[in-house]
Write a protein that holds these residues in place. Sequence first.
Motif: not given
Length: 71
Positions: A36-39, A45-47
């Motif tokens: 569920i990375l699109q949200n 995401k980087r952190n």
Amino acid sequence: MSKNAGIAKTRKAYAKRFKVTATGKVLRRKQGKRHILQNKSRKRKRNLGKVALVAEVDVKAIKANLPFSHR
């Protein structure tokens, strides 16, 4: 009586998840970067990819399961 009674053994599940630094701090990975990375925003995401310190309350239990990682 067990053949390994009294021998300290490393719990491999803990060894895969935690790392003890030279100063004795325990590092862990952050949860939430599997799916569920699109949200999630790019910054978030980087952190999530960075390591974090384990809470002081849990350090004693983790180190007990990693007997050879600290002195």
